[in-house]
Design a protein around this motif. Structure first.
Motif: not given
Length: 156
Positions: A113-116, A135-139
């Motif tokens: 439930a986190q934005w990437y 790829t896959g950098h958390r925002l």
């Protein structure tokens, strides 16, 4: 054939020639400068009462806003299906930045439930805090994403 008829035919051919030239110039202009970006407004709809429980309030970012660049002030709501950002008309946010690729960036909701964010192999790259991402950098809320001269920010 009379001289009047010959002049009318000449003017008709000349008008068709100019119409052809203008259509070519219009097509070239569209290719060089991209498509016209229209902002979409989501307001004006009233929700119906169905008796169901309201959806849980989602924490974290809910909109993506352009804070710098030619589209400054444009906002796009984040939905569970994610967003595609780039120059192609198929993208959720169509950029007019010359340094953006056709399909430049994908923002999606991860299983936690986190934005990437994923850079989609763009030529000029996607930067967060002056570091190029893959790829896959958390925002998080307030994260600023730079694509060329355009800066995007995740807002609540």
């Amino acid at each position: 054939m009379s001289e009047l008829t010959l002049n009318i035919i000449r003017l008709g051919i000349l008008a068709l020639l100019w119409a052809f030239v203008f259509s070519i110039v219009g097509a070239l202009r569209g290719d060089l400068y991209g498509t016209r970006v229209l902002t979409r407004s989501g307001g004006g709809r009233a929700e119906r009462s169905t008796g169901r429980q309201p959806r849980a309030v989602r924490r974290g970012p809910q909109t993506l806003a352009v804070v710098a660049g030619s589209l400054r002030g444009t906002t796009v709501p984040l939905n569970e299906g994610g967003l595609l950002v780039g120059r192609n008309p198929e993208c959720s946010l169509v950029l007019t930045d010359d340094y953006a690729s056709g399909r430049h960036l994908r923002i999606y909701l991860g299983p936690d439930a986190q934005w990437y964010a994923d850079d989609l192999g763009s030529t000029n790259g996607t930067f967060i805090n002056n570091q190029r991402i893959g790829t896959g950098h958390r925002l998080e809320v307030g994260t600023q994403i730079r694509i060329g001269q355009t800066i995007l920010e995740l807002q609540r």
